[in-house]
Scaffold this motif. Structure first.
Motif, mmCIF file in Angstrom:
data_model
loop_
_atom_site.group_PDB
_atom_site.id
_atom_site.type_symbol
_atom_site.label_atom_id
_atom_site.label_comp_id
_atom_site.label_asym_id
_atom_site.label_seq_id
_atom_site.Cartn_x
_atom_site.Cartn_y
_atom_site.Cartn_z
ATOM 1 N N CYS A 88 0.824 -1.217 0.000
ATOM 2 C CA CYS A 88 0.000 0.000 0.000
ATOM 3 C C CYS A 88 0.857 1.266 0.000
ATOM 4 O O CYS A 88 0.447 2.302 -0.541
ATOM 5 C CB CYS A 88 -0.908 0.022 1.236
ATOM 6 N N PRO A 91 2.028 3.315 -3.923
ATOM 7 C CA PRO A 91 1.240 4.391 -4.546
ATOM 8 C C PRO A 91 0.956 5.544 -3.592
ATOM 9 O O PRO A 91 0.855 6.702 -4.025
ATOM 10 C CB PRO A 91 -0.054 3.686 -4.973
ATOM 11 N N TYR A 112 -7.765 11.445 -3.697
ATOM 12 C CA TYR A 112 -6.943 10.237 -3.828
ATOM 13 C C TYR A 112 -7.829 9.012 -4.062
ATOM 14 O O TYR A 112 -7.563 8.191 -4.948
ATOM 15 C CB TYR A 112 -6.106 10.038 -2.567
ATOM 16 N N GLU A 116 -7.339 9.871 -8.185
ATOM 17 C CA GLU A 116 -5.983 9.383 -8.416
ATOM 18 C C GLU A 116 -5.888 7.861 -8.370
ATOM 19 O O GLU A 116 -5.020 7.274 -9.012
ATOM 20 C CB GLU A 116 -5.027 10.012 -7.394
ATOM 21 N N ARG A 117 -6.783 7.218 -7.604
ATOM 22 C CA ARG A 117 -6.774 5.754 -7.528
ATOM 23 C C ARG A 117 -8.118 5.174 -7.979
ATOM 24 O O ARG A 117 -8.543 4.111 -7.519
ATOM 25 C CB ARG A 117 -6.458 5.303 -6.099
ATOM 26 N N ARG A 123 -8.397 -1.295 -3.519
ATOM 27 C CA ARG A 123 -7.026 -1.141 -3.035
ATOM 28 C C ARG A 123 -6.830 0.252 -2.434
ATOM 29 O O ARG A 123 -6.113 0.424 -1.449
ATOM 30 C CB ARG A 123 -6.049 -1.350 -4.194
ATOM 31 N N ALA A 124 -7.481 1.254 -3.046
ATOM 32 C CA ALA A 124 -7.376 2.620 -2.530
ATOM 33 C C ALA A 124 -7.894 2.707 -1.102
ATOM 34 O O ALA A 124 -7.364 3.475 -0.284
ATOM 35 C CB ALA A 124 -8.149 3.578 -3.432
ATOM 36 N N GLU A 127 -5.148 1.639 1.144
ATOM 37 C CA GLU A 127 -4.111 2.666 1.197
ATOM 38 C C GLU A 127 -4.547 3.837 2.071
ATOM 39 O O GLU A 127 -3.731 4.408 2.813
ATOM 40 C CB GLU A 127 -3.773 3.125 -0.222
#
Length: 341
Positions: A88, A91, A112, A116-117, A123-124, A127
């Motif tokens: 994580c 990115p 974000y 951006e993700r 997955r974002a 993160e």
């Protein structure tokens, strides 16, 4: 770079003086008069670090990530969680690495997650969870005042609803077995997951002494346990006729008395990343050659196990402390039978 230990949120030689409203801060250089730092603690700490020549990256997400890995909390995480957070961080640091935690607000976090993700929304979310932990650490260290991650709604996660079709999975298993070598080992790992219901993290390092054929069981530590149960729940998995046949094939493929059941070409166990790469290659090839009708993930095999267990044994298996989690996440039964009145 010198490291400075904080005391009650302040750096050494800093003083907090009580006022009617809040505090005012001062710094006491050795042999010199105190330096007034104002009433904002965060600004005061930055001023001191700048005076000491150590303030360039204080409170940045990149530095907090390094410090996070030195905390007692990091040591309590399982190796699986640590590896996941390390993935994580890649990115996350690309976007926020040079940004101070105190300068991040809710709009940055939202951008974000949504922009951006946008290509990896699930997955974002992971993160963003890491970012929240890092900003929480900054708050503990007096380098930020609030955590904007708590103000932003995460991306919606749609749970998978399909389990692999039994005929599809059997066709895949037969095809992979015919390839031999390491590909066959990956295929047998998939068969094991479908028959025993374990996560990869629970059995990639499965050792032969854990398989007790005399007692008719396989002993595996359950992963993702919290609190006092961490590492203490041992699953005793019944060795069925299908598992007996699979174990025989695994023994036949064993190299040089290797300790591990699912060994790689170097006679050790697969890492999660290495296994994931090999699995992805096999799945893509199976689709290309039309050996299967549609793609399924390795994690879907756990759902395959749960769904079959319910259909054939009349109950869900014990996979979680909370049975509702097993039902919600892994039970993908399409037909429900009930009695009429």
């Amino acid at each position: 770079m010198k490291k400075h230990r904080e005391r009650d949120g302040l750096l050494p030689r800093m003083e907090a003086r009580k006022r009617k409203e809040g505090f005012t801060y001062r710094y006491h250089p050795i042999g010199k008069k105190p330096i007034n730092l104002g009433q904002d603690r965060l600004v005061a700490i930055r001023k001191v670090l700048d005076l000491l020549g150590a303030g360039d990256d204080v409170g940045t997400i990149a530095r907090l990530w390094e410090q996070f890995q030195e905390t007692p909390g990091w040591q309590r995480y399982s190796q699986y969680t640590r590896n996941d957070y390390k993935q994580c961080s890649g990115p996350l640091l690309q976007i926020f690495g040079d940004t101070r935690a105190a300068d991040i607000d809710a709009t940055h976090v939202s951008k974000y997650l949504r922009v951006e993700r946008a290509a990896a929304p699930v997955r974002a979310n992971r993160e963003a969870a890491l970012l929240s932990n890092l900003i929480g650490l900054a708050i503990d260290r007096g380098e930020a005042k609030h955590n904007p991650c708590r103000e932003v709604r995460r991306n919606e996660e749609q749970p998978r609803t399909e389990a692999p079709d039994p005929e599809d999975f059997q066709a895949f298993a037969v095809w992979v077995a015919s390839l031999g070598g390491q590909k066959a080992v990956i295929g047998m790992a998939a068969e094991y997951a479908a028959l025993a219901g374990n996560r990869k993290v629970e059995f990639l390092d499965l050792a032969w002494p854990q398989i007790d054929e005399a007692a008719g069981e396989i002993r595996v530590k359950r992963a993702k346990q919290r609190g006092k149960k961490r590492g203490e729940v041992i699953e005793h998995i019944e060795i069925t006729p299908a598992l007996t046949e699979l174990i025989a094939r695994l023994r036949a493929a064993r190299k040089d008395d290797c300790l591990y059941v699912f060994s790689n070409r170097y006679a050790t166990h697969y890492t999660p990343a290495g296994f994931k790469t090999e699995w992805s290659k096999l799945m893509s090839k199976a689709l290309e050659l039309k050996k299967i009708g549609r793609r399924f993930t390795f994690h879907d095999l756990r759902a395959y196990y749960v769904t079959r267990h319910k259909a054939e044994r009349g109950a869900l298996p014990d996979l979680h402390a909370n049975p509702a989690t097993t039902a919600r996440v892994y039970d993908r039964t399409k037909i429900v039978k009930r009695r009429g009145m």
